[in-house]
Motif scaffolding. Structure first.
Motif, mmCIF file in Angstrom:
data_model
loop_
_atom_site.group_PDB
_atom_site.id
_atom_site.type_symbol
_atom_site.label_atom_id
_atom_site.label_comp_id
_atom_site.label_asym_id
_atom_site.label_seq_id
_atom_site.Cartn_x
_atom_site.Cartn_y
_atom_site.Cartn_z
ATOM 1 N N ILE A 14 4.009 64.797 99.549
ATOM 2 C CA ILE A 14 3.466 65.810 98.649
ATOM 3 C C ILE A 14 2.404 66.623 99.376
ATOM 4 O O ILE A 14 2.319 67.835 99.226
ATOM 5 N N ASN A 15 1.601 65.967 100.203
ATOM 6 C CA ASN A 15 0.538 66.655 100.929
ATOM 7 C C ASN A 15 1.092 67.673 101.919
ATOM 8 O O ASN A 15 0.482 68.711 102.152
ATOM 9 N N SER A 16 2.250 67.392 102.523
ATOM 10 C CA SER A 16 2.809 68.327 103.509
ATOM 11 C C SER A 16 3.374 69.580 102.846
ATOM 12 O O SER A 16 3.539 70.604 103.496
ATOM 13 N N LEU A 17 3.680 69.506 101.557
ATOM 14 C CA LEU A 17 4.235 70.659 100.844
ATOM 15 C C LEU A 17 3.156 71.601 100.329
ATOM 16 O O LEU A 17 3.440 72.736 99.987
ATOM 17 N N GLY A 18 1.932 71.128 100.282
ATOM 18 C CA GLY A 18 0.825 71.967 99.813
ATOM 19 C C GLY A 18 0.268 71.457 98.497
ATOM 20 O O GLY A 18 0.938 70.754 97.751
ATOM 21 N N ARG A 19 -0.967 71.844 98.224
ATOM 22 C CA ARG A 19 -1.641 71.326 97.032
ATOM 23 C C ARG A 19 -1.995 72.444 96.056
ATOM 24 O O ARG A 19 -2.819 72.257 95.176
ATOM 25 N N SER A 20 -1.397 73.595 96.197
ATOM 26 C CA SER A 20 -1.740 74.707 95.304
ATOM 27 C C SER A 20 -1.134 74.478 93.916
ATOM 28 O O SER A 20 -0.221 73.680 93.727
ATOM 29 N N ALA A 21 -1.629 75.233 92.953
ATOM 30 C CA ALA A 21 -1.123 75.139 91.584
ATOM 31 C C ALA A 21 0.326 75.601 91.522
ATOM 32 O O ALA A 21 1.136 75.034 90.776
ATOM 33 N N THR A 22 0.664 76.611 92.318
ATOM 34 C CA THR A 22 2.040 77.112 92.344
ATOM 35 C C THR A 22 2.992 76.045 92.850
ATOM 36 O O THR A 22 4.067 75.834 92.274
ATOM 37 N N THR A 23 2.603 75.340 93.917
ATOM 38 C CA THR A 23 3.433 74.270 94.464
ATOM 39 C C THR A 23 3.622 73.161 93.440
ATOM 40 O O THR A 23 4.734 72.656 93.264
ATOM 41 N N THR A 24 2.564 72.810 92.768
ATOM 42 C CA THR A 24 2.646 71.759 91.754
ATOM 43 C C THR A 24 3.604 72.159 90.636
ATOM 44 O O THR A 24 4.453 71.369 90.210
ATOM 45 N N ARG A 25 3.491 73.409 90.168
ATOM 46 C CA ARG A 25 4.397 73.885 89.112
ATOM 47 C C ARG A 25 5.843 73.871 89.571
ATOM 48 O O ARG A 25 6.753 73.489 88.836
ATOM 49 N N LEU A 26 6.087 74.302 90.807
ATOM 50 C CA LEU A 26 7.450 74.314 91.334
ATOM 51 C C LEU A 26 8.017 72.909 91.469
ATOM 52 O O LEU A 26 9.189 72.674 91.161
ATOM 53 N N LEU A 27 7.198 71.967 91.925
ATOM 54 C CA LEU A 27 7.655 70.582 92.042
ATOM 55 C C LEU A 27 7.979 69.996 90.670
ATOM 56 O O LEU A 27 8.975 69.287 90.506
ATOM 57 N N ILE A 28 7.156 70.298 89.672
ATOM 58 C CA ILE A 28 7.423 69.811 88.315
ATOM 59 C C ILE A 28 8.726 70.412 87.807
ATOM 60 O O ILE A 28 9.560 69.724 87.207
ATOM 61 N N SER A 29 8.918 71.680 88.075
ATOM 62 C CA SER A 29 10.150 72.354 87.642
ATOM 63 C C SER A 29 11.376 71.748 88.328
ATOM 64 O O SER A 29 12.401 71.496 87.678
ATOM 65 N N LEU A 30 11.281 71.507 89.641
ATOM 66 C CA LEU A 30 12.401 70.896 90.372
ATOM 67 C C LEU A 30 12.685 69.487 89.870
ATOM 68 O O LEU A 30 13.844 69.076 89.759
ATOM 69 N N ALA A 31 11.627 68.746 89.551
ATOM 70 C CA ALA A 31 11.810 67.384 89.031
ATOM 71 C C ALA A 31 12.426 67.423 87.633
ATOM 72 O O ALA A 31 13.297 66.612 87.305
ATOM 73 N N ALA A 32 11.993 68.369 86.808
ATOM 74 C CA ALA A 32 12.510 68.460 85.438
ATOM 75 C C ALA A 32 13.986 68.847 85.414
ATOM 76 O O ALA A 32 14.727 68.412 84.531
ATOM 77 N N PHE A 35 16.486 68.082 90.500
ATOM 78 C CA PHE A 35 16.732 68.307 91.922
ATOM 79 C C PHE A 35 15.917 67.370 92.813
ATOM 80 O O PHE A 35 16.329 67.066 93.923
ATOM 81 N N VAL A 36 14.755 66.951 92.341
ATOM 82 C CA VAL A 36 13.913 66.041 93.123
ATOM 83 C C VAL A 36 13.396 64.933 92.211
ATOM 84 O O VAL A 36 13.373 65.066 90.988
ATOM 85 N N SER A 37 12.998 63.847 92.857
ATOM 86 C CA SER A 37 12.265 62.807 92.141
ATOM 87 C C SER A 37 11.014 62.522 92.955
ATOM 88 O O SER A 37 10.986 62.729 94.169
ATOM 89 N N ILE A 38 9.986 62.083 92.283
ATOM 90 C CA ILE A 38 8.724 61.809 92.958
ATOM 91 C C ILE A 38 8.528 60.314 92.985
ATOM 92 O O ILE A 38 8.527 59.648 91.953
ATOM 93 N N ASP A 39 8.413 59.792 94.202
ATOM 94 C CA ASP A 39 8.281 58.350 94.414
ATOM 95 C C ASP A 39 6.964 58.112 95.141
ATOM 96 O O ASP A 39 6.893 58.251 96.358
ATOM 97 N N GLY A 40 5.919 57.807 94.410
ATOM 98 C CA GLY A 40 4.595 57.642 95.009
ATOM 99 C C GLY A 40 4.086 58.999 95.461
ATOM 100 O O GLY A 40 3.934 59.910 94.666
ATOM 101 N N ASP A 41 3.831 59.127 96.766
ATOM 102 C CA ASP A 41 3.398 60.424 97.291
ATOM 103 C C ASP A 41 4.535 61.131 98.037
ATOM 104 O O ASP A 41 4.301 62.071 98.779
ATOM 105 N N GLN A 42 5.755 60.672 97.815
ATOM 106 C CA GLN A 42 6.931 61.281 98.451
ATOM 107 C C GLN A 42 7.744 62.072 97.434
ATOM 108 O O GLN A 42 7.942 61.630 96.308
#
Length: 145
Positions: A14-32, A35-42
């Motif tokens: 997660i840290n390598s992808l960035g910590r901005s609010a936009t990145t967080t929103r995109l990751l939540i959208s991809l998970a919802a 397309f992705v799952s979040i496993d710990g910090d991966q």
């Protein structure tokens, strides 16, 4: 910006992808959307995400092939009617591909690209005989390289 392309097939921190609010929103959208799952910090691509990433990579490569083939067709030897000779297009496409860093381009890739370019109106196919060997390609007058 975080996209499926920026996430490796093995997973990304997660840290390598960035910590901005936009990145967080995109990751939540991809998970919802699955397309992705979040496993710990991966962040790990799901099967659906891997399939989408491969499809995206394939489409990007096909676009690169089309650019190489169009450049090759413009530079290929032609007869008096402006029709290219078939083999030089493939060989020149391989040279153009090497110039821009595309590692491989097969004869099938060249033919697929020529068909795509014909559908876009950038090249024309002309039959000079009844066999498939009689198909020649010509750059459309309105096409700009």
């Amino acid at each position: 910006m975080t996209t499926l392309r920026s996430i490796s097939l093995e997973g990304s921190s997660i840290n390598s992808l960035g910590r901005s609010a936009t990145t967080t929103r995109l990751l939540i959208s991809l998970a919802a959307t699955g397309f992705v799952s979040i496993d710990g910090d991966q962040v790990v691509l799901t099967a659906k995400g891997k399939k989408a990433k491969k499809r995206s990579d394939k489409a990007e490569l096909r676009e690169a092939h089309k650019e190489c083939v169009l450049k090759a067709l413009v530079n290929a030897p032609k007869d008096s009617r402006g029709l290219s000779f078939t083999k030089p297009v493939h060989f020149r496409a391989a040279v153009e591909a090497a110039k821009v860093g595309v590692t491989t381009i097969t004869r099938a890739d060249v033919l697929d690209s020529l068909r795509d370019l014909r559908e876009e109106g950038k090249v024309e196919s002309v039959r000079t005989s009844q066999s498939n060997f009689g198909v020649r390609w010509k750059v459309s007058p309105q096409s700009v390289v």
